[in-house]
Design an enzyme around this catalytic site. Structure first.
Site, PDB file in Angstrom:
ATOM      1  N   GLU A 419       1.016  -1.068   0.410  1.00 49.73           N
ATOM      2  CA  GLU A 419       0.369  -0.216   0.202  1.00 49.73           C
ATOM      3  C   GLU A 419       1.082   1.140   0.051  1.00 49.73           C
ATOM      4  O   GLU A 419       0.841   1.625   0.799  1.00 49.73           O
ATOM      5  CB  GLU A 419      -1.030  -0.148   1.426  1.00 49.73           C
ATOM      6  N   GLU A 496      -4.045  -9.377  -0.298  1.00 47.85           N
ATOM      7  CA  GLU A 496      -4.341  -8.728   1.586  1.00 47.85           C
ATOM      8  C   GLU A 496      -5.833  -8.814   1.117  1.00 47.85           C
ATOM      9  O   GLU A 496      -6.566  -8.207   0.263  1.00 47.85           O
ATOM     10  CB  GLU A 496      -4.251  -7.319   2.061  1.00 47.85           C
TER      11      GLU A 496
HETATM   12  C1  GAL Z   1      -4.211  -2.660   5.544  1.00 46.39           C
HETATM   13  C2  GAL Z   1      -1.990  -2.756   5.908  1.00 46.39           C
HETATM   14  C3  GAL Z   1      -2.448  -3.222   6.696  1.00 46.39           C
HETATM   15  C4  GAL Z   1      -2.637  -3.266   7.629  1.00 46.39           C
HETATM   16  C5  GAL Z   1      -3.923  -3.643   7.697  1.00 46.39           C
HETATM   17  C6  GAL Z   1      -5.435  -3.177   8.589  1.00 46.39           C
HETATM   18  O1  GAL Z   1      -4.503  -1.900   4.875  1.00 46.39           O
HETATM   19  O2  GAL Z   1      -1.718  -3.046   4.914  1.00 46.39           O
HETATM   20  O3  GAL Z   1      -1.036  -3.342   7.316  1.00 46.39           O
HETATM   21  O4  GAL Z   1      -2.763  -2.143   8.127  1.00 46.39           O
HETATM   22  O5  GAL Z   1      -4.630  -1.984   6.338  1.00 46.39           O
HETATM   23  O6  GAL Z   1      -7.210  -3.148   7.975  1.00 46.39           O
END
Ligand code: GAL
Length: 809
Positions: A419, A496
Site C-alpha cells: 500500500e 491482502e
Molecule cells: C491494510 C494494511 C495493513 C493493516 C490493515 C488493517 O490496509 O496493509 O498493514 O493496516 O490494513 O486492516
C-alpha cells in the site's frame, strides 16, 4: 583430499552481552566500564519487558510499549588466527538504527530494522580481549504502524573464513525440473510420462583479500539428498579467483529428482567448496534448496509443479505475542504449526523481510512465501518511519533481502511494497521500475509484486510502471469477479483481504454484519464497553469484509491465484478501531496467545480434507435468551443439533453457505451436534453449560523439550468447573511458580486490551484460558510448573528437558 582445520567457522554470537537501557555515548569506547550493566543472551527485545502506557511515544498503534535508545556490549576473544582470516560479525536484524563499534572503531550504521547485515572486523581485532558495542536507537516515534520491538532482536553470528572465500550469501542456486507429464523434453530426447529431470544451476561469488592473487583454485559443487547421500558432484577447472567475482554452472541434471511441494517439502543441500592446488579445502559453504516449479496464469490462477492450487495464505507480522519481537525458533514453528493445521499453505511476511529462521521453517514445513521488502517508500505513513531512510538505503536493503533469501524454495514472490503512497502519483512509476530491476538483477526466477489499493488502473502509478509481473490487490473482494474483463491477460493475486475483527470467546448478536469503523470519518464508539469484537465473524473494518464474505468470492474464481487473509495471528499494535486500553490487533484468526478463534474452523473446514465439525458459541447464557448456534463442517451432508437430547433439526449448507445455523432458546444442559454423510455419523461435538470455576488444568504442547536455553513448552491453562468443562467467562487470576531447569518466558491470555505485563508469573484467564510459556535452561532435568488461584484446586505439570529430543519428521 585433506581439509584444513575447519575452512569456515560460523558460531552463534548471542551469549554474554551486557545491556543498558538509555543513551550512553561513551559505551562505544573499549575502556568504558559496563560492570553494572545487565547481562543477557540475545535475541533481545527490551520493549516487551516494559509496561504498557498510553503515553508511550510508539502509541497504542505501535503496541503501547516503551521504545527509546539502548546499548549492548560484549567482550570476546578474537579467534586465534584472526590475522590470516576474515572475521565477520553478522546481524540478522536490529530494530533499529543500529551503530556498531569494535574496540572503539566505528563499523557503520544500519537504519532499517528488518535488514540482515554484516561487518568484516579483522583489521580492528587484537589478540585476546576485544569489545563490540552496539547502539540501538528506536527513539524517534511514531515510527511503525505495528509493534516493532526494540533491540538486537534477531540472532548474531561470528564467522571466520580464509582470505579467499565465498562471500556472504554468495551461494545462489536456481533449480527446477522438466517432466514428461507436461510433454517436455531434454537434449536427450522426449521424456515419457512420469519421467522427470531436475536441473540445478549453482552460482557462487567470491572474496579474495589474500596478497597472492595469482594462485589457482578448483571449485567443487556437490548435491546431497535428504538422506545425506551425495547425488551429484561437479568440479570446475583450476583458475584464479578475483575479488568480487563469481562463477556458475548451467544445468547440472538429476534424473527423477525429489520434488519440493507444500505436502512434501523435500530439501536437497548444495555444497560449494574452494579447493587449492594442494587439494586443501579453503572454504566450504552450503545451502538447502528445493526442486520445484510454479506458474501464475491470468485465467487459471496458480499452479505448483503443474498442479493447480489456490494460494491459501495469511499475512503475519513478526512479533511472537508475549515474547515480543525476540526471535525464537520454537515460537515461530508453533505459529506455523497452528497455521498448517488450519489449512494455510502460504504466508505473506507483512510488511518486511522476516528472520532467516522463519524462512528455513517454511522450507521445511511446506509453506509458500511472499517475501515483502517495505511498507513505505519515499512517502511516509508515519513521521519517523523508513521513508526517512528510503532514498539512501532502499537499494542496499532490497538487494540484501533478495541475496539472503533467494535460495528458499518456499519463496514464490518478491513484494516491493505494501500500500505504497507512490501508487497515487507519478513518482511511483520510476521507483517501481527501479525496484523491480534491483530484484530481477539478483533473481529472475520469481515474479515481483506489490500490494496495491488504488483500484483504477489509470490512476495507479505503480501499476502504470508496467514492471510488475502480477497484480496484487488488497481488499476490494467485489472486484475479483470482473478482474479478467477489466485487466485482460493480467495475473491476479489477492495480496491482502478481510480485516475482520474478533475477540476469542466473545459473542455478540450474530444477526447483523457490522463495519467497525463504519467509514473514514465517523468516530468509533461502538463495542467499547467490552473492548471485544464478536467471534461470530460478523464484524470487519469498512475496507474489508467478514472472513466468509471474501473467501466466498476468492474460492469462486480460478483467476484469483489465491489470497492472504489479514491476519493469521493477532499482533501487537494496531488495535484498530478500539481506543486505549486496546493495544493489540483484533484481525487474527488466532489470538495473540495462539488460541484459535471460531473462524479458524471455517477455514479448516474449507482448506483441509480432514473432517471438521465445530459449533459456537459456548453454552452459558441467560435462560430463555435466543442464541444463534453456528456449525462449521465439511465431509458431511448435514448436521443435526440436539439440546438435552432433543433434536432441533438437521441443516445443510445451501449454495455458497459456509456454515449452518439454528436459533435456539437457551436452556442449560448439553448442546450436541452430529455431522453425517449418507446417514452415517462423521463427527460429534458437544458444548455443555459450565458451572462455577473449580479447578485449573494445565496442558503442555510438548512435555519434552531441549535443554538448550531456547526451547519452549507452551502451557495452556484452562479454568474448569467441578465436572471438567471450561468455564467460558472465567477470568480468574492464576499465579505460577516454576522450579527446576527453566523459567517463564512470557504469559498471555489473548485479550487485546489487557494491560497486564507479558513478563510475569501471573495472568488472569480470559474466557476461561490463559497461557504460560516455559523456556529451558542449558541444564538437563525437569521444569515443574505449579498454577494456583484463589478458590480453585491448583494444578502442576512437569516438563522434561534433555540434550536431544526425538521428533517426528
Ligand atoms: C491494510 C494494511 C495493513 C493493516 C490493515 C488493517 O490496509 O496493509 O498493514 O493496516 O490494513 O486492516
Amino acid at each position: 583430499m585433506t581439509a584444513t582445520p575447519e575452512p569456515r567457522i560460523r558460531n552463534s554470537f548471542n551469549k554474554d552481552w551486557k545491556f543498558f537501557l538509555g543513551d550512553e555515548p561513551n559505551a562505544k569506547s573499549q575502556a568504558y566500564n559496563d560492570l553494572k550493566w545487565r547481562k543477557l543472551t540475545l535475541p533481545h527485545d527490551w520493549s516487551i519487558e516494559e509496561k504498557f502506557d498510553e503515553k508511550n511515544p510508539a502509541k497504542p498503534e505501535g503496541g503501547g510499549l516503551p521504545t527509546g535508545i539502548g546499548w549492548y556490549r560484549k567482550e570476546f576473544i578474537a579467534p586465534a588466527n584472526f590475522k590470516d582470516r576474515l572475521i565477520t560479525v553478522e546481524f540478522d536484524g536490529v530494530y533499529k538504527n543500529s551503530e556498531v563499534w569494535v574496540n572503539g572503531e566505528y563499523l557503520g550504521k544500519r537504519p532499517y530494522g528488518y535488514s540482515s547485515f554484516s561487518y568484516e572486523i579483522s583489521k580492528f581485532l587484537k589478540s585476546g580481549k576485544n569489545i563490540i558495542a552496539v547502539k540501538v536507537d528506536n527513539s524517534a516515534q511514531p515510527d511503525s504502524r505495528w509493534y516493532s520491538g526494540s533491540g538486537i532482536y534477531r540472532n548474531v553470528w561470528l564467522t571466520s573464513t580464509a582470505k579467499v572465500s565465498i562471500s556472504q550469501h554468495g551461494l545462489f542456486v536456481e533449480s527446477g525440473f522438466v517432466s514428461g507429464d507436461f510433454g517436455e523434453s531434454t537434449d536427450g530426447g522426449t521424456l515419457k510420462p512420469g519421467q522427470k529431470v531436475g536441473y540445478i544451476e549453482p552460482h557462487v561469488s567470491f572474496i579474495n583479500k589474500s596478497s597472492d592473487k595469482t594462485k589457482k583454485y578448483k571449485i567443487e559443487f556437490s548435491i546431497i539428498n535428504r538422506e545425506g547421500k551425495q547425488v551429484l558432484k561437479h568440479l570446475l577447472e583450476e583458475d584464479i579467483i578475483e575479488d568480487n567475482t563469481g562463477k556458475g554452472v548451467s544445468s547440472l541434471l538429476i534424473s527423477q529428482p525429489e520434488i519440493w511441494s507444500v505436502e512434501r517439502p523435500y530439501l536437497y543441500t548444495l555444497v560449494a567448496k574452494i579447493i587449492d592446488s594442494e587439494n586443501k579445502i579453503i572454504d566450504e559453504q552450503s545451502t538447502t534448496f528445493g526442486i520445484r516449479r510454479f506458474n501464475f496464469d491470468a485465467i487459471k490462477g496458480f499452479s505448483l509443479n503443474g498442479k493447480p492450487m489456490k494460494i491459501l495464505g495469511v499475512c503475519l507480522h513478526h512479533d511472537l505475542g508475549a515474547l515480543g519481537a525476540a526471535v525464537n525458533v520454537r515460537a515461530i514453528e508453533r505459529q506455523l504449526e497452528i497455521m498448517k493445521k488450519m489449512g494455510v499453505n502460504a504466508i505473506r511476511t507483512a510488511h518486511n523481510p522476516p528472520a532467516p529462521e522463519f524462512l528455513d521453517l517454511c522450507d521445511k514445513m511446506g509453506f509458500l512465501v511472499m517475501d515483502e521488502a517495505f511498507d513505505m517508500w519515499a512517502k511516509k505513513k508515519n513521521k519517523n518511519d523508513y521513508h526517512l531512510n528510503f532514498p539512501e538505503w532502499h537499494k542496499a536493503d532490497l538487494e540484501d533481502m533478495v541475496k539472503r533469501d533467494r535460495n528458499h524454495p518456499s519463496i514464490i514472490l518478491w513484494s516491493i511494497g505494501n500500500e505504497i503512497r507512490e501508487q497515487f502519483d507519478s513518482t511511483g512509476i520510476a521507483i517501481t521500475k527501479e525496484l523491480v530491476k534491483i530484484v530481477k538483477n539478483l533473481d529472475n526466477t520469481r515474479p515481483v509484486i506489490s500490494a496495491l489499493t488504488e483500484t483504477k488502473a489509470e490512476k495507479n502509478f505503480i501499476y502504470q510502471a508496467k514492471a510488475l509481473d502480477i497484480y496484487g490487490l488488497n481488499y476490494n473482494h467485489k472486484l475479483y469477479q470482473d478482474f479478467p474483463k477489466n485487466y485482460p491477460g493480467v495475473k491476479f493475486l489477492a495480496t491482502e483481504t478481510t480485516s475482520a475483527l474478533e475477540t476469542r470467546g466473545f459473542y455478540d448478536t450474530a444477526d447483523t454484519i457490522r463495519r467497525w469503523p463504519k467509514d473514514g470519518k465517523t468516530k468509533f464508539t461502538a463495542g467499547n464497553k467490552e473492548w471485544s469484537a464478536s467471534a461470530y465473524d460478523n464484524v470487519s473494518a469498512y475496507w474489508g469484509s467478514t472472513h466468509e464474505e471474501t473467501w466466498k468470492e476468492a474460492k469462486k474464481y480460478d483467476h484469483v491465484s489465491g489470497l492472504f487473509v489479514w491476519t493469521g495471528f493477532d499482533y501487537l499494535g494496531e488495535p484498530l478501531p478500539y481506543p486505549w486500553p486496546a493495544r493489540s490487533s483484533y484481525f487474527g484468526i488466532v489470538d495473540l496467545a495462539g488460541f484459535p478463534k471460531d473462524s479458524y474452523y471455517m477455514y479448516q473446514s474449507e482448506w483441509t480434507n480432514k473432517p471438521v465439525l465445530h459449533i459456537l458459541p459456548h453454552w452459558n447464557w441467560e435462560k430463555g435468551k435466543s442464541v444463534e448456534v453456528w456449525a462449521y463442517y465439511n465431509n458431511a451432508d448435514e448436521v443435526e443439533l440436539y439440546l438435552n437430547g432433543k433434536s432441533l433439526g438437521k441443516k445443510s449448507k445451501q449454495g455458497d453457505d459456509l456454515h449452518v445455523l439454528w436459533n435456539v432458546n437457551f436452556e442449560p444442559g448439553i448442546l450436541k451436534a452430529v455431522s453425517r454423510k449418507n446417514g452415517k455419523e462423521v463427527l460429534v461435538r458437544e458444548v455443555k453449560t459450565a458451572g462455577a470455576p473449580a479447578k485449573i488444568e494445565l496442558i503442555a504442547d510438548r512435555k519434552n523439550i531441549k535443554a538448550d536455553g531456547k526451547d519452549l513448552s507452551f502451557i495452556t491453562v484452562r479454568i474448569l468447573d467441578a465436572t471438567g468443562n471450561v468455564v467460558p467467562n472465567a477470568d480468574n487470576l492464576v499465579d505460577f511458580k516454576v522450579e527446576g531447569n527453566g523459567f517463564i518466558a512470557g504469559v498471555d491470555n489473548g485479550f487485546q486490551a489487557s494491560l497486564e505485563p507479558f513478563k510475569a508469573n501471573y495472568r488472569k484467564a480470559f474466557h476461561g484460558l490463559c497461557l504460560t510459556i516455559l523456556q529451558s535452561t542449558e541444564k538437563t532435568g525437569t521444569i515443574k510448573l505449579r498454577a494456583t488461584s484463589n478458590g480453585l484446586s491448583p494444578s502442576s505439570i512437569t516438563i522434561n528437558t534433555a540434550k536431544q529430543i526425538k521428533r517426528k519428521q
